[in-house]
Motif scaffolding. Structure first.
Motif, PDB file in Angstrom:
ATOM      1  N   TYR A 116      -3.531   6.772   6.511  1.00 21.04           N
ATOM      2  CA  TYR A 116      -4.791   7.204   6.519  1.00 21.04           C
ATOM      3  C   TYR A 116      -5.512   6.046   7.249  1.00 21.04           C
ATOM      4  O   TYR A 116      -6.233   6.197   8.165  1.00 21.04           O
ATOM      5  N   VAL A 117      -5.296   4.663   6.880  1.00 18.16           N
ATOM      6  CA  VAL A 117      -5.733   3.585   7.557  1.00 18.16           C
ATOM      7  C   VAL A 117      -5.307   3.502   9.084  1.00 18.16           C
ATOM      8  O   VAL A 117      -6.148   3.363   9.898  1.00 18.16           O
ATOM      9  N   LEU A 118      -4.145   3.674   9.510  1.00 16.41           N
ATOM     10  CA  LEU A 118      -3.308   3.563  10.519  1.00 16.41           C
ATOM     11  C   LEU A 118      -4.276   4.339  11.674  1.00 16.41           C
ATOM     12  O   LEU A 118      -4.213   4.365  12.676  1.00 16.41           O
ATOM     13  N   GLU A 119      -4.252   5.784  11.100  1.00 15.62           N
ATOM     14  CA  GLU A 119      -4.722   6.695  11.927  1.00 15.62           C
ATOM     15  C   GLU A 119      -6.243   6.677  12.521  1.00 15.62           C
ATOM     16  O   GLU A 119      -6.461   7.150  13.553  1.00 15.62           O
ATOM     17  N   ARG A 120      -7.016   5.560  11.985  1.00 12.71           N
ATOM     18  CA  ARG A 120      -8.204   5.366  12.302  1.00 12.71           C
ATOM     19  C   ARG A 120      -8.344   4.280  13.030  1.00 12.71           C
ATOM     20  O   ARG A 120      -9.597   3.662  13.254  1.00 12.71           O
ATOM     21  N   LEU A 121      -7.413   3.506  13.177  1.00 10.72           N
ATOM     22  CA  LEU A 121      -7.573   2.203  14.042  1.00 10.72           C
ATOM     23  C   LEU A 121      -7.592   2.504  15.520  1.00 10.72           C
ATOM     24  O   LEU A 121      -7.074   3.494  16.009  1.00 10.72           O
ATOM     25  N   ASN A 122      -8.370   1.613  16.113  1.00  7.35           N
ATOM     26  CA  ASN A 122      -8.378   1.707  17.653  1.00  7.35           C
ATOM     27  C   ASN A 122      -6.984   1.353  18.211  1.00  7.35           C
ATOM     28  O   ASN A 122      -6.388   0.884  17.478  1.00  7.35           O
ATOM     29  N   SER A 133      -1.065  -3.725  14.150  1.00 12.70           N
ATOM     30  CA  SER A 133      -0.690  -3.544  12.806  1.00 12.70           C
ATOM     31  C   SER A 133       0.584  -3.379  12.598  1.00 12.70           C
ATOM     32  O   SER A 133       1.201  -3.759  11.602  1.00 12.70           O
ATOM     33  N   LYS A 134       1.407  -3.334  13.513  1.00 14.45           N
ATOM     34  CA  LYS A 134       2.945  -3.115  13.672  1.00 14.45           C
ATOM     35  C   LYS A 134       3.559  -4.518  13.087  1.00 14.45           C
ATOM     36  O   LYS A 134       4.612  -4.550  12.754  1.00 14.45           O
ATOM     37  N   LEU A 169       0.602  -1.126  -0.077  1.00 13.05           N
ATOM     38  CA  LEU A 169      -0.013  -0.103  -0.034  1.00 13.05           C
ATOM     39  C   LEU A 169       0.945   1.348  -0.064  1.00 13.05           C
ATOM     40  O   LEU A 169       1.977   1.231   0.647  1.00 13.05           O
ATOM     41  N   PRO A 170       0.459   2.460  -0.837  1.00 21.25           N
ATOM     42  CA  PRO A 170       0.986   3.475  -0.717  1.00 21.25           C
ATOM     43  C   PRO A 170       1.050   4.195   0.818  1.00 21.25           C
ATOM     44  O   PRO A 170       0.338   4.041   1.542  1.00 21.25           O
ATOM     45  N   THR A 171       2.069   4.833   0.886  1.00 27.88           N
ATOM     46  CA  THR A 171       2.349   5.438   2.427  1.00 27.88           C
ATOM     47  C   THR A 171       1.135   6.237   2.745  1.00 27.88           C
ATOM     48  O   THR A 171       0.737   6.259   3.894  1.00 27.88           O
ATOM     49  N   THR A 193       7.370  -5.172   7.679  1.00 28.89           N
ATOM     50  CA  THR A 193       8.118  -4.106   7.929  1.00 28.89           C
ATOM     51  C   THR A 193       7.544  -2.667   7.386  1.00 28.89           C
ATOM     52  O   THR A 193       7.852  -1.759   8.152  1.00 28.89           O
ATOM     53  N   ASN A 194       6.995  -2.448   6.440  1.00 18.86           N
ATOM     54  CA  ASN A 194       6.427  -1.266   5.755  1.00 18.86           C
ATOM     55  C   ASN A 194       5.535  -0.965   6.742  1.00 18.86           C
ATOM     56  O   ASN A 194       5.369   0.360   6.952  1.00 18.86           O
ATOM     57  N   TRP A 195       4.650  -1.748   7.208  1.00 24.34           N
ATOM     58  CA  TRP A 195       3.464  -1.290   8.088  1.00 24.34           C
ATOM     59  C   TRP A 195       4.353  -0.602   9.409  1.00 24.34           C
ATOM     60  O   TRP A 195       3.851   0.231   9.975  1.00 24.34           O
ATOM     61  N   TYR A 196       5.123  -1.557   9.990  1.00 27.85           N
ATOM     62  CA  TYR A 196       5.914  -1.226  11.032  1.00 27.85           C
ATOM     63  C   TYR A 196       6.503   0.245  11.137  1.00 27.85           C
ATOM     64  O   TYR A 196       6.374   1.164  11.918  1.00 27.85           O
ATOM     65  N   LEU A 197       7.377   0.702   9.970  1.00 28.36           N
ATOM     66  CA  LEU A 197       8.015   1.824   9.825  1.00 28.36           C
ATOM     67  C   LEU A 197       6.773   2.704   9.723  1.00 28.36           C
ATOM     68  O   LEU A 197       7.024   4.121  10.178  1.00 28.36           O
ATOM     69  N   CYS A 198       5.735   2.660   9.061  1.00 31.60           N
ATOM     70  CA  CYS A 198       4.825   3.743   8.564  1.00 31.60           C
ATOM     71  C   CYS A 198       4.156   3.834  10.095  1.00 31.60           C
ATOM     72  O   CYS A 198       3.946   5.224  10.404  1.00 31.60           O
ATOM     73  N   SER A 199       3.901   3.045  10.843  1.00 34.05           N
ATOM     74  CA  SER A 199       3.235   3.199  12.232  1.00 34.05           C
ATOM     75  C   SER A 199       4.161   4.062  13.273  1.00 34.05           C
ATOM     76  O   SER A 199       3.632   5.108  13.839  1.00 34.05           O
TER      77      SER A 199
END
Length: 389
Positions: A19-25, A32-33, A12-14, A37-43
């Motif tokens: 946008y997705v991560l900001e809306r997670l509880n 999500s981390k 997924l693009p950064t 690796t990409n999700w971890y770094l983005c988080s």
């Protein structure tokens, strides 16, 4: 218009992922981390709404474990880790001190698959006591008595502990006890060090570990302050170690309703003051009240505290934290799940039954409790408040 096709979640693009991560509880954000690796770094770069409300780790009678968020009134499944046959002894942030069914002690992060194995309980360097495992859940303890040694069998059901973890420095310290027998280890060590005392018959009533400082409340009303930061053991830095004898179990009567003080706990404030906490349960009505006292190093008479100010007390952790309505942390409140985690009442001459799981947030101003009755349907055997890091 060209259709974008991203076949993998990891690709997924950064901006879309953010946008997705900001809306997670909070719980899902933690999970999500672990996706990749990409999700971890983005988080790490995602700015979320500030969160710091205490959560509950709930152990079920059928050996399962779930997380409960009081703000959302929602129960979450934990990680895919197998929690069958384990006991949670203590926690520090996301990290929990765990004892499994074969008496192995280790530390786990409940939001990931991270695990730190601790030395076997019988691994000691120095000290006078010796432990030998004689079954999955029993140990023989050799104790010197001035003439020789005598042996006591300990069940792991009586093992208690406290934990402190500093994730940034990658440091931890774990302390455990069998009534009168205290031991600890730190990161990088493959052994435990005994904490010997002159009061061998004085059992541990409660403990608090704040950084490398260990606070011990004993059944004969002693308070010990032990500095565990040294390379070669510990240093006793107690200044005043005796409390008045009123700090023992007692029975109250109010309008014919017998009440039992079913826990005497110790806590440390953000400024380093030591608090003593009585939890009093009225059996007929089921009402629970609390009394809080403050100690002073130059005075053996604790002073009753009517307010914690802008702080909240978590009895399970033995600490106070700054209150914040935006985070769901109520000021002048006591977060409680059960009393007497440390003291083994069965060995007392007149044992009092162990207190049940009784999850509540008690307000010292109104002297009322906020309870969570829906949790009783989960058939709990244990519960712990904790602050996720």
């Amino acid at each position: 218009m060209e259709t974008l096709n991203y076949g993998r979640w990891s690709e997924l693009p950064t901006d879309m992922l953010t946008y997705v991560l900001e809306r997670l509880n909070f719980v899902d954000f933690k999970r999500s981390k672990l996706v990749c690796t990409n999700w971890y770094l983005c988080s790490k770069q995602t700015v979320r709404a500030k969160y710091g409300s205490p959560l509950l780790m709930l152990s079920l009678e059928e050996d399962g474990c779930v997380l409960y968020n009081p703000d959302e009134d929602r129960v979450y499944e934990t990680t895919k880790r197998d929690f069958s046959g384990i006991r949670f002894l203590a926690n520090s942030g996301n990290w929990f001190l765990v004892l499994d069914s074969r008496s192995n002690l280790y530390i786990i992060d409940v939001f990931s698959d991270k695990r730190i194995d601790l030395p076997p309980l019988e691994s000691f360097k120095g000290g006078r006591f010796r432990l030998k495992q004689v079954g999955d859940k029993e140990f023989k303890k050799d104790l010197p008595n001035g003439i020789g040694t005598y042996c006591v069998t300990e069940s792991c059901e009586n093992l208690r502990g406290v934990l402190w973890v500093d994730e940034k420095k990658e440091e931890y310290i774990a302390v455990w006890c069998f009534d009168t027998f205290l031991a600890f280890c730190k990161n990088g060590q493959d052994y435990y060090r005994e904490i010997p005392r002159d009061w061998e018959l004085d059992c541990v009533s409660d403990m608090v570990l704040k950084g490398y400082m260990l606070y011990v409340l004993t059944t004969s009303d002693n308070i010990l302050l032990l500095d565990l930061s040294g390379q070669d053991g510990f240093k006793d830095v107690s200044t005043s170690d005796k409390l008045p004898m009123s700090f023992i179990d007692f029975i109250l009567w109010r309008n014919g309703d017998a009440a039992t003080c079913d826990s005497n706990n110790i806590a440390v404030t953000t400024s380093g003051e030591i608090l003593l906490v009585h939890s009093i349960l009225y059996k007929a009505t089921g009402k629970r009240i609390f009394r809080v006292y403050k100690t002073h190093p130059d005075d053996t008479n604790p002073v009753k505290v009517d307010s914690l100010g802008d702080e909240a007390l978590l009895v399970d952790l033995g600490i106070t934290v700054p209150a914040d309505h935006t985070l769901g942390i109520e000021p002048n409140s006591i977060y409680f799940t059960r009393g007497d985690r440390f003291r083994n009442r069965d060995r007392n001459p007149n044992p009092i039954p162990s207190s049940p799981v009784d999850i509540c947030v008690y307000n010292l101003t109104s002297k009322t409790s906020k309870c969570f009755p829906d949790l009783s349907n989960l058939k709990l055997k244990e519960a712990r408040w904790f602050f996720p890091s």
